[in-house]
Design a protein around this motif. Structure first.
Motif, PDB file in Angstrom:
ATOM      1  N   SER A  78      27.625  72.427  33.288  1.00  8.91           N
ATOM      2  CA  SER A  78      28.749  71.368  33.724  1.00  8.91           C
ATOM      3  C   SER A  78      28.521  70.236  34.359  1.00  8.91           C
ATOM      4  N   VAL A  79      27.153  70.239  35.243  1.00 13.94           N
ATOM      5  CA  VAL A  79      26.864  69.315  35.976  1.00 13.94           C
ATOM      6  C   VAL A  79      26.228  68.082  35.005  1.00 13.94           C
ATOM      7  N   VAL A  80      25.700  68.576  33.853  1.00 13.19           N
ATOM      8  CA  VAL A  80      25.156  67.406  32.915  1.00 13.19           C
ATOM      9  C   VAL A  80      26.563  66.670  32.345  1.00 13.19           C
ATOM     10  N   VAL A  81      27.711  67.301  32.049  1.00 11.91           N
ATOM     11  CA  VAL A  81      28.673  66.760  31.675  1.00 11.91           C
ATOM     12  C   VAL A  81      29.305  65.702  32.733  1.00 11.91           C
ATOM     13  N   ASP A  82      29.139  66.030  33.964  1.00 13.08           N
ATOM     14  CA  ASP A  82      29.595  65.197  35.157  1.00 13.08           C
ATOM     15  C   ASP A  82      28.645  64.001  35.227  1.00 13.08           C
ATOM     16  N   CYS A  83      27.536  64.274  35.000  1.00 15.20           N
ATOM     17  CA  CYS A  83      26.529  63.170  35.031  1.00 15.20           C
ATOM     18  C   CYS A  83      26.606  62.289  34.054  1.00 15.20           C
ATOM     19  N   GLN A  84      26.791  62.910  32.659  1.00 12.38           N
ATOM     20  CA  GLN A  84      27.144  62.054  31.544  1.00 12.38           C
ATOM     21  C   GLN A  84      28.272  60.797  31.846  1.00 12.38           C
ATOM     22  N   LYS A  85      29.142  61.556  32.388  1.00 14.80           N
ATOM     23  CA  LYS A  85      30.549  60.658  32.611  1.00 14.80           C
ATOM     24  C   LYS A  85      30.368  59.467  33.683  1.00 14.80           C
ATOM     25  N   ARG A  86      29.461  59.853  34.667  1.00 14.37           N
ATOM     26  CA  ARG A  86      29.052  58.769  35.628  1.00 14.37           C
ATOM     27  C   ARG A  86      28.263  57.985  35.047  1.00 14.37           C
ATOM     28  N   LEU A  87      26.876  58.363  34.223  1.00 11.02           N
ATOM     29  CA  LEU A  87      26.470  57.592  33.850  1.00 11.02           C
ATOM     30  C   LEU A  87      27.052  56.205  32.708  1.00 11.02           C
ATOM     31  N   ASN A  88      27.937  56.981  31.761  1.00 12.71           N
ATOM     32  CA  ASN A  88      28.715  56.118  31.002  1.00 12.71           C
ATOM     33  C   ASN A  88      29.645  55.184  31.779  1.00 12.71           C
ATOM     34  N   ALA A  89      30.081  55.491  33.149  1.00 17.06           N
ATOM     35  CA  ALA A  89      30.987  54.500  33.772  1.00 17.06           C
ATOM     36  C   ALA A  89      29.937  53.429  34.347  1.00 17.06           C
ATOM     37  N   ALA A  90      28.687  53.830  35.004  1.00 22.37           N
ATOM     38  CA  ALA A  90      27.771  52.925  35.556  1.00 22.37           C
ATOM     39  C   ALA A  90      27.144  51.883  34.455  1.00 22.37           C
ATOM     40  N   PHE A  91      26.914  52.692  33.261  1.00 22.31           N
ATOM     41  CA  PHE A  91      26.295  51.762  32.256  1.00 22.31           C
ATOM     42  C   PHE A  91      27.469  50.429  31.819  1.00 22.31           C
ATOM     43  N   ALA A  92      28.853  51.136  31.781  1.00 23.83           N
ATOM     44  CA  ALA A  92      29.945  50.039  31.671  1.00 23.83           C
ATOM     45  C   ALA A  92      30.133  48.955  32.491  1.00 23.83           C
ATOM     46  N   ASP A  93      29.776  49.484  33.790  1.00 20.49           N
ATOM     47  CA  ASP A  93      29.845  48.449  34.820  1.00 20.49           C
ATOM     48  C   ASP A  93      28.604  47.398  35.001  1.00 20.49           C
ATOM     49  N   VAL A  94      27.601  47.957  34.736  1.00 20.94           N
ATOM     50  CA  VAL A  94      26.525  46.971  34.604  1.00 20.94           C
ATOM     51  C   VAL A  94      26.240  45.920  33.542  1.00 20.94           C
ATOM     52  N   SER A  95      26.811  46.634  32.085  1.00 23.57           N
ATOM     53  CA  SER A  95      26.837  45.927  30.964  1.00 23.57           C
ATOM     54  C   SER A  95      27.995  44.783  31.498  1.00 23.57           C
ATOM     55  N   LYS A  96      29.059  44.988  31.839  1.00 25.78           N
ATOM     56  CA  LYS A  96      30.100  44.037  32.158  1.00 25.78           C
ATOM     57  C   LYS A  96      29.782  42.973  33.121  1.00 25.78           C
ATOM     58  N   LEU A  97      28.880  43.331  34.059  1.00 24.87           N
ATOM     59  CA  LEU A  97      28.313  42.365  34.969  1.00 24.87           C
ATOM     60  C   LEU A  97      27.259  41.397  34.020  1.00 24.87           C
ATOM     61  N   VAL A  98      26.606  41.847  33.271  1.00 25.39           N
ATOM     62  CA  VAL A  98      25.377  41.255  32.604  1.00 25.39           C
ATOM     63  C   VAL A  98      26.040  40.266  31.628  1.00 25.39           C
ATOM     64  N   GLN A  99      26.936  40.790  31.149  1.00 25.87           N
ATOM     65  CA  GLN A  99      27.696  39.930  30.071  1.00 25.87           C
ATOM     66  C   GLN A  99      28.623  38.721  30.908  1.00 25.87           C
TER      67      GLN A  99
END
Length: 126
Positions: A78-99
């Motif tokens: 269950s912690v892995v699932v939570d980490c995965q959600k946070r990772l996806n959100a962080a990835f989206a944030d950084v991707s948006k900024l880089v673009q």
């Protein structure tokens, strides 16, 4: 009230962030790196627990202890699932900024962000 100004020596690095976009990029890149490491760590922990449960079953361990390990496995997953959600959100944030901030591509923070995106790409589920 006295205030002192400390000047950097030749071997110290004085970092001045005049551009708030760089600060935001640096912070969000740090979040992405940390979340990536957490996700890897918890995935490895889940794998280790699964192997331990399998070994306990093969060795004929008491069912009580196997169930305890299974509970631990469920919690870790269950912690892995939570980490995965946070990772996806962080990835989206950084991707948006880089673009959006391509004019910063010479900055250290931009280069670090691109490297972090490349490293974490394998774990991101879009």
């Amino acid at each position: 009230m006295l205030r002192y100004l400390v000047l950097p020596s030749a071997n110290q690095h004085l970092e001045i962030m005049a551009d708030p976009r760089l600060k935001s990029l640096r912070i969000k890149t740090g979040v992405l790196k940390r979340t990536y490491k957490e996700t890897i760590s918890y995935q490895n922990e889940a794998t280790t627990i699964q192997e331990k449960i399998k070994k306990m079953q093969e060795d004929g361990e008491d069912v009580y202890y196997i169930k305890k390990q299974d509970g631990l496995l469920q919690e870790t997953q269950s912690v892995v699932v939570d980490c995965q959600k946070r990772l996806n959100a962080a990835f989206a944030d950084v991707s948006k900024l880089v673009q959006e901030e391509t004019e910063l591509e010479e900055a250290e923070e931009y280069i670090a962000a691109k490297a972090a995106l490349e490293d974490s790409k394998q774990l991101v589920s879009v």
